[in-house]
Design an enzyme around this catalytic site. Sequence first.
Site, PDB file in Angstrom:
ATOM      1  N   ASP A 416     -19.383  21.481   5.464  1.00  0.00           N
ATOM      2  CA  ASP A 416     -19.822  22.563   6.341  1.00  0.00           C
ATOM      3  C   ASP A 416     -20.921  22.087   7.285  1.00  0.00           C
ATOM      4  OD1 ASP A 416     -19.937  25.496   6.974  1.00  0.00           O
ATOM      5  OD2 ASP A 416     -21.991  25.232   6.273  1.00  0.00           O
ATOM      6  N   GLU A 469     -16.186  20.122   9.353  1.00  0.00           N
ATOM      7  CA  GLU A 469     -16.301  21.254  10.269  1.00  0.00           C
ATOM      8  C   GLU A 469     -17.342  20.838  11.309  1.00  0.00           C
ATOM      9  OE1 GLU A 469     -18.223  25.280  11.429  1.00  0.00           O
ATOM     10  OE2 GLU A 469     -18.964  24.193   9.694  1.00  0.00           O
TER      11      GLU A 469
END
Length: 736
Positions: A416, A469
């Site tokens: 993330d 990401e």
Amino acid sequence: MSNRPAVVMPGENLLPSDADVDALVRAEHGDPFAILGPHADGDGLVIRAYLPNALSVEVLDRSGANALGSMEQGQVPGFFVTRLLHPQPYLLRIRWAGGEQVTEDPYSFSPQLGEIDMHLFSEGNHREIGRVFGAQVVEVDGISGVRFAVWAPNARRVSVVGDFNGWDGRRHPMRLRFPSGVWELFIPRLQPGDAYKYEILGPQGVLPLKADPVALATEHPPGTASVVARPLDYPWRDADWLQRRKALQAYDAPMSIYELHAGSWQRADDDRLYDWHELAERLIPYVVEMGFTHIELMPIMEHPFGGSWGYQPLSQFAPSARYGTSHDFAAFVDACHQAGVGVILDWVPAHFPTDAHGLGDFDGTSLYEYDHPFEGFHQDWDTYIYNLGRTEVHGFMLASALHWLREFHVDALRVDAVASMLYRDYSRKDGEWIPNRHGGRENLEAIDFLRHLNDVVASETPGALVIAEESTAFPGVSKPTSEGGLGFSYKWNMGWMHDTLKYIQEDPVHRRYHHDKMTFGMIYAYSEHFVLPISHDEVVHGKGSLIDKMPGDRWQKFANLRAYLSFMWTHPGKKLLFMGSEFGQWREWNHDRELDWFLLEEPDHRGAQHLVRDLNRLYRTEPALHQLDSDPRGFQWLIGDDRGNSVLAWLRRDAEGRPLLVIGNFTPVVREGYRVGVPQEGRWQEIFNSDAACYGGSNVGNGGGILAEGTPAHGEQYSLQLTLPPLGVVILRPLG
């Protein structure tokens, strides 16, 4: 000769200095093993124990059958001392106001962690921190108990506290292993299920009780204590899956990912969260029926605040107690694998929350985070930023990644917020960030960490993936580190997502002015290995659900949704879709409610769900739709410039060159006799039509197929005259 202990008299050399005892009483002694436990005294053995509030203490032999004598009180209440004439193993029988306790003396055990463990940890290369640090159920000299180990190099004293000692930091101060800064203690007879924390005396005083950074289990929130976990001895049955995994996750394999939040996919009738076993019974059959190859779980590492959705975790080694134990989670992953479904975990090495019991200011100093707020505090999320340039923190996070991949057989980690890790000025104004040593904006320590992470995962867990990401144009995110890249397996294609969503939200009459939003992605489609993500981030915070983004009346909204998903599934790149989007949930996702499954009673919602199911099946069975995702030979524009009609047409090819034709009409107008060039003569079969009645469409199409004509078009020798359904996508395949 009697082995009864000698009577302790004031002034004898059995007593430590008053200063040492005073430090124990004030819980400020940095070396309790120098005072407590057994110490050789000529031919005998001096034993000392500090047990505040104990009424009396007796020494027993190791069998517990024979009393060797009573311990006498020393300088202060609770401080006991005696002398055995002959050294021997012993037990302590302690009488408390509430009862009697018989146990080995924690201070009779030698150092537990080996020098290799200390060395590897200090240099940031200990790959099995989760099996060594934290609370480990072990047996020492035939005695079962729990070994605690925690890194707190700037602490003056660290104690283990819990129900087993009345949360009294004077009872179990730990041993410092110099120079690593690791504190350790073996406490005999503790068992799995015991809750604990660390009481730390920092440079400026006692800190709030801290949870264990390497806890393998935790209390159920809002409880914040760590919990001693029983060893994970799950009997795995997924050997066949693991053997095939590398091929199933290769660049030429179909990957269709169903992203979900474990606490809000479905819930029990009483709104209780399902545990991992209940989720497995319901979720896995659904995912299999829908044709997804993988699930992606939003972070399931323990996190204090449910509203963070797991993206602010504090326990990087512990599955959340919200859904069960580590064994329960292992069983869930195993069940997924046996059903042929891969498991991806979201993992957060970028930042952590500021809760007092967490990693922040852990030993009274900025240990896990950067010290300066321009480096160590994330203004957007009110979180601390990991100092990955510190070798111990680097190694801690590396071991966390390996923990999930090895201990739980997880198939991939989706990292993330990579963009926030790569740049020191991420979301900061001028003057609010500190340049790197070269004066640049890149975070060199985080970049080194990510490269190391990807190399280690590739070598130690073959076939497992690491997915980024990452929302910037940082070069080479999915390029091998040997070629100067970051080494990720895949990168989320955030640009494609933003562009195409902007296009599909436009009223069809205006789409001609935004035509490039649908074609631009192919300009850079082969610059990285991409996942096309329609994730949870696109259906929260006022953005509306996916179906609600679509323009027009109800029929047009569903037609647009079907056309958009069909475009996505036929575009190069692996697929990711957030739960609820597959059946057109109207409301934004809410982590405190289950999805609106009742909508499936309505034909258009059910039709959208069936469309996604059939797209997945087509995607997996047609090599042209996945085999050359990373090869320009796999895609060819036929019509990319018909902005006036908002029509796109392209070929997808497999490794043998066999084509599939895809045509999308993004206006609500039926287009008759629309000519599209094709590379082969003969009959072309219509194998998919997003406007089919079974999906809730108007059933406009080409009667199941059409014969190619010898009329050249779009650079091809042959062509088809097609009927294009309104707001529809059709796929055709040549017969023969």
